[in-house]
Design a protein around this motif. Structure first.
Motif, mmCIF file in Angstrom:
data_model
loop_
_atom_site.group_PDB
_atom_site.id
_atom_site.type_symbol
_atom_site.label_atom_id
_atom_site.label_comp_id
_atom_site.label_asym_id
_atom_site.label_seq_id
_atom_site.Cartn_x
_atom_site.Cartn_y
_atom_site.Cartn_z
ATOM 1 N N SER A 92 55.528 3.526 -7.771
ATOM 2 C CA SER A 92 54.903 4.285 -8.862
ATOM 3 C C SER A 92 55.440 3.745 -10.185
ATOM 4 O O SER A 92 56.431 3.015 -10.223
ATOM 5 C CB SER A 92 55.226 5.768 -8.727
ATOM 6 N N LYS A 93 54.785 4.137 -11.278
ATOM 7 C CA LYS A 93 55.199 3.615 -12.581
ATOM 8 C C LYS A 93 56.655 3.961 -12.914
ATOM 9 O O LYS A 93 57.427 3.090 -13.291
ATOM 10 C CB LYS A 93 54.252 4.116 -13.673
ATOM 11 N N PRO A 94 57.058 5.237 -12.750
ATOM 12 C CA PRO A 94 58.467 5.530 -13.056
ATOM 13 C C PRO A 94 59.424 4.708 -12.199
ATOM 14 O O PRO A 94 60.479 4.280 -12.664
ATOM 15 C CB PRO A 94 58.624 7.020 -12.744
ATOM 16 N N CYS A 95 59.041 4.451 -10.945
ATOM 17 C CA CYS A 95 59.910 3.678 -10.062
ATOM 18 C C CYS A 95 60.022 2.246 -10.586
ATOM 19 O O CYS A 95 61.106 1.669 -10.607
ATOM 20 C CB CYS A 95 59.364 3.712 -8.639
ATOM 21 N N ARG A 96 58.896 1.684 -11.037
ATOM 22 C CA ARG A 96 58.952 0.316 -11.586
ATOM 23 C C ARG A 96 59.786 0.290 -12.856
ATOM 24 O O ARG A 96 60.529 -0.638 -13.107
ATOM 25 C CB ARG A 96 57.538 -0.208 -11.860
ATOM 26 N N LEU A 97 59.630 1.349 -13.676
ATOM 27 C CA LEU A 97 60.378 1.390 -14.945
ATOM 28 C C LEU A 97 61.888 1.505 -14.728
ATOM 29 O O LEU A 97 62.669 1.166 -15.599
ATOM 30 C CB LEU A 97 59.897 2.565 -15.811
ATOM 31 N N LEU A 98 62.263 1.998 -13.563
ATOM 32 C CA LEU A 98 63.696 2.131 -13.285
ATOM 33 C C LEU A 98 64.368 0.784 -13.034
ATOM 34 O O LEU A 98 65.580 0.686 -12.999
ATOM 35 C CB LEU A 98 63.920 3.025 -12.058
ATOM 36 N N ARG A 99 63.589 -0.244 -12.819
ATOM 37 C CA ARG A 99 64.082 -1.607 -12.554
ATOM 38 C C ARG A 99 64.997 -1.697 -11.337
ATOM 39 O O ARG A 99 64.541 -2.121 -10.291
ATOM 40 C CB ARG A 99 64.767 -2.194 -13.794
ATOM 41 N N SER A 100 66.241 -1.288 -11.466
ATOM 42 C CA SER A 100 67.155 -1.457 -10.334
ATOM 43 C C SER A 100 66.865 -0.397 -9.287
ATOM 44 O O SER A 100 67.676 0.473 -9.029
ATOM 45 C CB SER A 100 68.597 -1.320 -10.790
ATOM 46 N N ALA A 101 65.674 -0.452 -8.707
ATOM 47 C CA ALA A 101 65.320 0.583 -7.748
ATOM 48 C C ALA A 101 64.966 -0.033 -6.407
ATOM 49 O O ALA A 101 64.469 -1.147 -6.331
ATOM 50 C CB ALA A 101 64.149 1.399 -8.287
ATOM 51 N N ALA A 102 65.235 0.699 -5.377
ATOM 52 C CA ALA A 102 64.906 0.261 -4.024
ATOM 53 C C ALA A 102 63.835 1.212 -3.497
ATOM 54 O O ALA A 102 63.300 2.032 -4.237
ATOM 55 C CB ALA A 102 66.151 0.316 -3.160
ATOM 56 N N CYS A 103 63.543 1.126 -2.202
ATOM 57 C CA CYS A 103 62.541 2.006 -1.632
ATOM 58 C C CYS A 103 63.068 2.581 -0.327
ATOM 59 O O CYS A 103 63.460 1.833 0.567
ATOM 60 C CB CYS A 103 61.267 1.210 -1.375
ATOM 61 N N ALA A 104 63.132 3.913 -0.259
ATOM 62 C CA ALA A 104 63.557 4.560 0.983
ATOM 63 C C ALA A 104 62.286 4.852 1.759
ATOM 64 O O ALA A 104 61.481 5.674 1.325
ATOM 65 C CB ALA A 104 64.311 5.849 0.677
ATOM 66 N N THR A 105 62.059 4.153 2.871
ATOM 67 C CA THR A 105 60.751 4.231 3.508
ATOM 68 C C THR A 105 60.544 5.461 4.378
ATOM 69 O O THR A 105 59.530 6.123 4.258
ATOM 70 C CB THR A 105 60.467 2.969 4.335
ATOM 71 N N SER A 106 61.480 5.760 5.250
ATOM 72 C CA SER A 106 61.184 6.902 6.112
ATOM 73 C C SER A 106 62.424 7.694 6.480
ATOM 74 O O SER A 106 63.531 7.178 6.486
ATOM 75 C CB SER A 106 60.490 6.443 7.399
ATOM 76 N N CYS A 107 62.190 8.975 6.756
ATOM 77 C CA CYS A 107 63.265 9.849 7.198
ATOM 78 C C CYS A 107 62.694 10.777 8.258
ATOM 79 O O CYS A 107 61.652 11.401 8.041
ATOM 80 C CB CYS A 107 63.812 10.660 6.020
ATOM 81 N N ASP A 108 63.349 10.856 9.399
ATOM 82 C CA ASP A 108 62.818 11.641 10.514
ATOM 83 C C ASP A 108 63.244 13.098 10.515
ATOM 84 O O ASP A 108 62.664 13.902 11.226
ATOM 85 C CB ASP A 108 63.235 11.008 11.861
ATOM 86 N N GLY A 109 64.262 13.428 9.754
ATOM 87 C CA GLY A 109 64.779 14.799 9.788
ATOM 88 C C GLY A 109 63.860 15.793 9.100
ATOM 89 O O GLY A 109 62.736 15.471 8.710
ATOM 90 N N ALA A 110 64.345 17.009 8.966
ATOM 91 C CA ALA A 110 63.584 18.035 8.252
ATOM 92 C C ALA A 110 63.511 17.642 6.777
ATOM 93 O O ALA A 110 64.502 17.159 6.224
ATOM 94 C CB ALA A 110 64.285 19.384 8.395
ATOM 95 N N PRO A 111 62.339 17.821 6.162
ATOM 96 C CA PRO A 111 62.214 17.420 4.756
ATOM 97 C C PRO A 111 63.229 18.162 3.871
ATOM 98 O O PRO A 111 63.441 19.355 4.028
ATOM 99 C CB PRO A 111 60.789 17.830 4.394
ATOM 100 N N SER A 112 63.873 17.427 2.983
ATOM 101 C CA SER A 112 64.823 17.992 2.016
ATOM 102 C C SER A 112 64.959 16.936 0.926
ATOM 103 O O SER A 112 64.471 15.817 1.081
ATOM 104 C CB SER A 112 66.176 18.253 2.690
ATOM 105 N N PRO A 113 65.642 17.263 -0.164
ATOM 106 C CA PRO A 113 65.802 16.242 -1.216
ATOM 107 C C PRO A 113 66.442 14.959 -0.678
ATOM 108 O O PRO A 113 66.148 13.873 -1.160
ATOM 109 C CB PRO A 113 66.700 16.938 -2.237
ATOM 110 N N SER A 114 67.305 15.072 0.320
ATOM 111 C CA SER A 114 67.949 13.877 0.877
ATOM 112 C C SER A 114 67.106 13.235 1.965
ATOM 113 O O SER A 114 67.478 12.196 2.489
ATOM 114 C CB SER A 114 69.307 14.212 1.490
#
Ligand SMILES: *[C@@H]1O[C@H](CO)[C@@H](O)[C@H](O)[C@H]1NC(C)=O
Ligand SMILES: *[C@@H]1O[C@H](CO)[C@@H](O)[C@H](O)[C@H]1NC(C)=O
Ligand SMILES: *[C@@H]1O[C@H](CO)[C@@H](O)[C@H](O)[C@H]1NC(C)=O
Length: 437
Positions: A92-114
């Motif tokens: 997304s645009k904010p993610c690109r603007l952050l420059r030093s950003a990676a991508c967390a692709t998937s999480c199998d647990g219960a949805p939460s901020p982490s």
């Protein structure tokens, strides 16, 4: 429960906002002209702790403030509960603007901020310990008071971008602090993000750090007169201004090649003690191509840190100018200490020679008086509050918190300049007397 009272009027506003995506990025309703972030000094760590409200329902959150870092980060592992957090998608645009950003692709647990899928990843850094980690980039509601001192009406940004830190990352922070707020020049640090959320005409903020844990100081974002209790107004024409410099090489723990530093550097070209120039290696005062050298301002360094040769030159000059004041044994981390009972007092602290940071041309200098140069140490010692940074520090001069307490600093990111007041004690006021709204 009194803290919930202030938040109650906000809830309908936030709720309405959730229905409209246009409302997500910006606050709705009348925009405040300025918001305040109260800052308390923590005695144990000498850190400055900010308190704001975040999440839905809003809860108070305490973080240590720093002048570096890409975003606000908070510990998302320890009881982060909110109905309004949203992921910032990868790409997304904010993610690109952050420059030093990676991508967390998937999480199998219960949805939460982490635990979210396809989410932009940032690198929150503990600026005190210099430890970094990876964490999800999210948005959530954030509210700040529009008055100082609080309480007063809050202004809310419904989708304020931040990074999830981890519990281990909070080690070394003041008790109760669960993250760090960055006041850096970075796109999603508080100054620029709050200016966008509240549509402030200028990206600028004033920083006024308290000198005691007894009463808070403040950071004020937006446009506000510098008013103190008893009606004292500090006109901006009474501030001295110097350009803010950009270090071309990132000083962050994790960065992408080519990133500039998001910290605030100023062009110190010389140092005077009692009006006399101290002989220094000028090469160290400039920022070189590798980003080494120069002078920056730090809110996490408790005392000013000087490269070894500068440290020796300044302490030698100070010792020579104070030969008549009885000395006592050094109290670490300081080396030059006096018998406090033999030092006179002035309105702006101990009666000792001034230290001047000469900025750019000789015309502008930041004059540091006893209240900001001397530190009361144990056993009745009063020590020159500068520390030796070793022979090859990244930055030659790091102006630390003690030196800027009870001074008003205006960081104007639009004009890229720093305004400074010198000691407010001469005006018979302190940062705790700041008055907004
Ligand atoms: C992420 O996506 C996977 C596959 O679609 C799904 O099983 C999982 O529950 C999702 N995780 C979260 C936190 O939504
Ligand atoms: C002082 O503030 C006023 C009003 O915000 C502004 O128009 C003016 O340019 C400022 N002056 C300086 C020296 O910054
Ligand atoms: C001044 O500092 C630079 C950078 O550390 C160093 O290369 C140079 O030798 C120093 N000059 C003197 C005269 O010490």
């Amino acid at each position: 429960m009194s803290r919930l009272h202030a938040s109650r009027p906000l809830l309908p506003l936030l709720f309405l906002c959730l229905l409209s995506s246009a409302c997500r990025a910006r606050a709705s309703g009348p925009s405040p002209s300025a918001v305040a972030l109260p800052l308390s000094k923590d005695d144990a760590t000498q850190q400055y702790v900010a308190e704001f409200r975040q999440r839905t329902p809003l809860v108070p959150v305490k973080v240590v403030v720093g002048l570096s870092g890409a975003t606000l980060w908070v510990d998302c592992e320890a009881g982060y509960a909110s109905t309004t957090y949203r992921r910032v998608p990868c790409g997304s645009k904010p993610c690109r603007l952050l420059r030093s950003a990676a991508c967390a692709t998937s999480c199998d647990g219960a949805p939460s901020p982490s635990c979210v899928n396809d989410t932009c990843g940032g690198f929150p850094e503990n600026a005190v310990t210099r430890v970094s980690t990876g964490g999800n980039v999210l948005t959530d509601a954030l509210a700040l008071p529009t008055t100082f001192p609080p309480p007063g009406p809050l202004a809310a940004a419904p989708a304020f971008l931040f990074t999830c830190g981890a519990t281990f990352l909070t080690r070394g922070l003041a008790a109760g602090a669960t993250g760090m707020a960055s006041l850096s020049r970075a796109r999603f640090a508080l100054p620029t993000q709050l200016a966008a959320a509240f549509r402030f005409p200028r990206r600028k903020f004033a920083l006024c750090l308290p000198s005691t844990s007894g009463a808070p100081g403040v950071a004020v974002f937006g446009d506000a007169p510098y008013t103190f209790q008893l009606g004292m107004v500090l006109p901006n024409t009474s501030l001295l201004y110097t350009p803010l410099l950009v270090n071309p090489v990132s000083t962050a723990g994790v960065s992408t090649r080519g990133d500039k530093s998001d910290e605030y550097f100023v062009g110190v070209t010389g140092i005077r003690v009692n009006g006399r120039a101290v002989s220094l290696n000028a090469t160290l005062l400039a920022i070189d191509r590798k980003g080494m050298g120069g002078t920056k301002i730090s809110a996490v360094a408790p005392y000013t840190v000087l490269e070894s040769s500068i440290y020796k030159a300044v302490t030698d000059a100070f010792a020579a100018e104070t030969a008549m004041i009885p000395r006592v044994a050094p109290v670490a981390p300081f080396t030059l200490c006096y018998d406090e009972s033999k030092v006179g007092a002035t309105r702006a602290g101990a009666a000792v020679p001034t230290i001047e940071l000469v900025l750019g041309s000789e015309a502008t200098s930041w004059v540091v008086f006893g209240a900001n140069s001397m530190v009361e140490a144990k056993g009745g010692a009063l020590c020159l509050g500068v520390v030796d940074g070793g022979q090859t520090p990244r930055t030659s001069v790091v102006i630390g918190g003690h030196m800027i307490e009870d001074n008003l600093l205006e960081f104007d990111l639009e004009a890229s300049r720093l305004g400074f007041s010198s000691s407010l004690l001469f005006r018979q006021t302190t940062c705790s007397n700041f008055h907004l709204g």
